[in-house]
Design a protein around this motif. Structure first.
Motif, PDB file in Angstrom:
ATOM      1  N   ILE A 197       9.211  15.084  -6.882  1.00 58.89           N
ATOM      2  CA  ILE A 197       9.841  14.266  -7.913  1.00 58.89           C
ATOM      3  C   ILE A 197       9.355  12.835  -7.753  1.00 58.89           C
ATOM      4  CG2 ILE A 197      11.929  13.776  -6.545  1.00 58.89           C
ATOM      5  CD1 ILE A 197      13.475  14.137  -9.271  1.00 58.89           C
ATOM      6  N   ARG A 198       9.072  12.174  -8.877  1.00 65.91           N
ATOM      7  CA  ARG A 198       8.484  10.831  -8.830  1.00 65.91           C
ATOM      8  C   ARG A 198       9.136   9.942  -9.883  1.00 65.91           C
ATOM      9  NH1 ARG A 198       2.226  11.076  -9.792  1.00 65.91           N
ATOM     10  NH2 ARG A 198       2.388   8.894  -9.117  1.00 65.91           N
TER      11      ARG A 198
ATOM     12  N   THR B  82      12.743  13.599   2.862  1.00 64.79           N
ATOM     13  CA  THR B  82      13.907  12.725   3.075  1.00 64.79           C
ATOM     14  C   THR B  82      13.713  11.342   2.472  1.00 64.79           C
ATOM     15  OG1 THR B  82      14.381  13.873   5.146  1.00 64.79           O
ATOM     16  CG2 THR B  82      15.410  11.734   4.822  1.00 64.79           C
ATOM     17  N   GLU B  83      12.522  10.761   2.619  1.00 62.54           N
ATOM     18  CA  GLU B  83      12.285   9.413   2.103  1.00 62.54           C
ATOM     19  C   GLU B  83      12.364   9.382   0.581  1.00 62.54           C
ATOM     20  OE1 GLU B  83       8.907   5.833   2.354  1.00 62.54           O
ATOM     21  OE2 GLU B  83       8.706   7.656   3.573  1.00 62.54           O
ATOM     22  N   VAL B  84      11.749  10.378  -0.057  1.00 68.51           N
ATOM     23  CA  VAL B  84      11.783  10.443  -1.523  1.00 68.51           C
ATOM     24  C   VAL B  84      13.214  10.670  -2.000  1.00 68.51           C
ATOM     25  CG1 VAL B  84      11.050  11.789  -3.539  1.00 68.51           C
ATOM     26  CG2 VAL B  84       9.403  11.230  -1.734  1.00 68.51           C
ATOM     27  N   TYR B  85      13.918  11.543  -1.317  1.00 69.16           N
ATOM     28  CA  TYR B  85      15.297  11.837  -1.732  1.00 69.16           C
ATOM     29  C   TYR B  85      16.180  10.596  -1.619  1.00 69.16           C
ATOM     30  CZ  TYR B  85      19.791  14.156  -2.223  1.00 69.16           C
ATOM     31  OH  TYR B  85      21.044  14.521  -2.641  1.00 69.16           O
TER      32      TYR B  85
ATOM     33  N   GLY C 139       0.794  -1.224   0.000  1.00 74.33           N
ATOM     34  CA  GLY C 139       0.000   0.000   0.000  1.00 74.33           C
ATOM     35  C   GLY C 139       0.820   1.264   0.000  1.00 74.33           C
ATOM     36  N   LYS C 140       2.077   1.177  -0.403  1.00 77.92           N
ATOM     37  CA  LYS C 140       2.967   2.345  -0.398  1.00 77.92           C
ATOM     38  C   LYS C 140       3.348   2.709  -1.835  1.00 77.92           C
ATOM     39  CE  LYS C 140       4.966   1.123   4.089  1.00 77.92           C
ATOM     40  NZ  LYS C 140       6.225   0.791   4.811  1.00 77.92           N
ATOM     41  N   GLY C 141       2.404   3.291  -2.555  1.00 82.54           N
ATOM     42  CA  GLY C 141       2.711   3.743  -3.902  1.00 82.54           C
ATOM     43  C   GLY C 141       2.341   2.720  -4.963  1.00 82.54           C
ATOM     44  N   VAL C 142       2.696   3.061  -6.209  1.00 81.17           N
ATOM     45  CA  VAL C 142       2.413   2.232  -7.382  1.00 81.17           C
ATOM     46  C   VAL C 142       3.711   2.034  -8.144  1.00 81.17           C
ATOM     47  CG1 VAL C 142       1.088   2.068  -9.530  1.00 81.17           C
ATOM     48  CG2 VAL C 142       0.069   3.160  -7.513  1.00 81.17           C
TER      49      VAL C 142
ATOM     50  N   ASP D 101      -0.811   8.415 -13.462  1.00 77.78           N
ATOM     51  CA  ASP D 101      -1.666   9.552 -13.160  1.00 77.78           C
ATOM     52  C   ASP D 101      -0.948  10.885 -13.272  1.00 77.78           C
ATOM     53  OD1 ASP D 101       0.051   9.179 -11.061  1.00 77.78           O
ATOM     54  OD2 ASP D 101      -1.455   9.448  -9.486  1.00 77.78           O
ATOM     55  N   PHE D 102       0.237  10.910 -13.918  1.00 81.34           N
ATOM     56  CA  PHE D 102       1.002  12.155 -14.027  1.00 81.34           C
ATOM     57  C   PHE D 102       0.946  12.674 -15.457  1.00 81.34           C
ATOM     58  CE2 PHE D 102       4.729  14.726 -14.836  1.00 81.34           C
ATOM     59  CZ  PHE D 102       4.774  15.550 -13.721  1.00 81.34           C
TER      60      PHE D 102
END
Length: 520
Positions: A156-157, A120-123, A40-43, A48-49
């Motif tokens: 950023i994704r 921080t997590e995304v980076y 359940g943490k993202g795709v 959808d962008f």
């Protein structure tokens, strides 16, 4: 460390790594993304962008502004593209995204990524993304201290995980066959390749517009033919199960387009794919693109004038110039194209002199050029046929500047009108540029009885072993019996024209997916 320090961080060629190991590592990263999705943490592959901006448009709008003005404007951008470069430097990093736009930037825009801005997590995840990944970014437009237009990311994704490493950016694709076979990689890595195919697209679109502006109707004719016709060529054969009959892939649309002239359309054209089961070379691909057009009440002189204008317009559409360079030599499309008969061209470019009118001399000359009786049946050929062969062997490659070669013999021109003033030759031309044929046109034969006799001659040639001779087309003769107005028709080789307009040495360079031997 400042953003300008990051921008100037030295880049050195990385040590080569085992590709299979790199692919394994990337698959493990994708495996982790799939597990995160299951938790359940993202795709893993989000859909959808939607980017709002392209790199070239951003440069066109903002690159002229100073850093201070950009800061005051506070403009933002939303972009997406393939990650081509990445520099990870502690708490802040740079990456470069490449999108589909074209211009001075090459469709690339720099993204400044800072942990405290994107999270921080995304980076931490970003630091493990790979070159080739498809990435989305949103943020404020600014300039680094070195003047590089960039986006300071607030979001950023990762959109698509790339499982295969791209070629070394310092060397690109060294193997030319790999460039053809894996065109998708070639387009990723080589901006010149991308520009070449954009130029092709613009030129073909320009050809369409030019034809429509001159009153031509674009039509579509069959690619599966019960009888191959319209050219002397060996066809590809197939079988139609529902009709239970042999069919042939189109070698030319000519006979169908002329049926439309009979039907009452005075001007028609088709940009079409043709298939000829023949050799492959730098000039030949078994599947190729032509444009054929037909105009009622035109003759071959009208066609030459129109074709000259058409070629010029295509050059302007593709590159804005009539003064081209092909493989280091100039080609001038601005001057009137030369018009010579076959015999005039032989006289101009060889020292054959009056010998060209003597079959025995031509046979000996052709033998000296490597032709043999067993393969070419020189002794049974007519004088006109020998003259054409001598022209092809000694003159063609010398026709560098645009030249129309006219008055081809009737016996090798089964669909062309015979001259009313010069028996034995037709009102036909071939266009040569850079020593190769670009087009073929003629006043069309509209005498049904003469056409039937020509077809019978072709059938006899086929019975005698000529695989490229035409079949007898009963329906086409029937169409002519209803009456076709005086008509001129021409075919232009689009692929060869694009080779010229993009200075490409091989036809494979301007076909996105050329024919290649299947990989083992």
């Amino acid at each position: 460390m400042s953003s300008s320090d990051l921008h100037h961080a030295p880049a050195s060629a990385p040590a080569p790594q085992d590709e299979n190991q790199l692919i394994h590592e990337r698959r493990e990263k994708l495996k982790a993304l799939r597990q995160a999705q299951a938790d359940g943490k993202g795709v893993a592959f989000p859909n959808d962008f939607k980017p709002s901006n392209k790199a070239e448009a951003l440069f066109a709008e903002y690159d002229s502004h100073s850093p201070e003005i950009l800061a005051a404007m506070g403009a933002t951008a939303t972009v997406a593209g393939r990650m081509m470069l990445k520099r990870v430097m502690g708490k802040a990093s740079f990456c470069t995204l490449q999108d589909s736009s074209f211009g001075p930037s090459g469709g690339r825009i720099q993204i400044y990524v800072k942990g405290e801005e994107v999270g921080t997590e995304v980076y931490e995840s970003f630091k493990h993304w790979d070159l080739g990944d498809i990435v989305a970014a949103e943020g404020r437009i600014f300039k680094t201290k070195t003047g590089e237009l960039s986006i300071h990311a607030t979001r950023i994704r990762l959109l698509t995980k790339s499982l295969r490493p791209m070629p070394d950016k310092f060397h690109g694709i060294a193997d030319q066959e790999v460039k053809y076979r894996q065109r998708y990689v070639d387009l990723m890595m080589d901006e010149t390749a991308r520009k070449r195919f954009v130029a092709r697209s613009k030129a073909v679109s320009g050809l369409r517009e030019f034809m429509v502006q001159h009153g031509f109707l674009e039509v579509e004719t069959p690619m599966l033919h019960p009888i191959p016709g319209g050219a002397n060529a060996r066809p590809f054969t197939t079988h139609h199960n529902a009709l239970d009959q042999q069919m042939f892939l189109r070698i030319a649309p000519e006979l169908y387009l002329k049926r439309l002239i009979v039907g009452g359309f005075d001007r028609v054209f088709e940009i079409n794919r043709n298939f000829r089961n023949e050799g492959i070379s730098v000039r030949h691909n078994p599947e190729f693109t032509m444009m054929e057009f037909y105009a009622a009440y035109w003759n071959y002189q009208d066609l030459m004038t129109f074709t000259e204008a058409l070629i010029r317009d295509a050059a302007i559409q593709a590159g804005d110039s009539l003064h081209l360079t092909y493989q280091g030599k100039p080609v001038d499309l601005s001057q009137p194209f030369d018009r010579l008969t076959i015999l005039e061209a032989i006289a101009k470019y060889t020292d054959a002199g009056d010998n060209v009118h003597h079959a025995e001399w031509l046979i000996n000359a052709l033998r000296k050029l490597g032709m043999t009786e067993a393969k070419h049946q020189l002794s049974t050929r007519s004088l006109a046929s020998l003259q054409v062969m001598y022209f092809e062997e000694t003159v063609e490659e010398k026709l560098w500047q645009p030249t129309f070669i006219c008055e081809h013999p009737v016996e090798i021109s089964p669909l062309a009108r015979e001259s009313d003033t010069k028996p034995g030759v037709t009102e036909r031309f071939e266009l040569y540029i850079t020593g190769r044929e670009f087009g073929n046109g003629f006043s069309e034969l509209n005498d049904a009885e003469d056409q039937a006799a020509r077809f019978h001659s072709q059938v006899a040639a086929k019975d005698n072993g000529d695989d490229e001779a035409m079949y007898y087309d009963h329906d086409f003769v029937r169409a002519l019996e209803y009456g076709m107005p005086p008509t001129g028709g021409c075919g232009i080789g689009i692929d060869r024209l694009m080779m010229l307009l993009t200075d490409s040495p091989s036809i494979r360079d301007i076909i996105l997916f050329p024919a290649l031997r299947r990989e083992v």
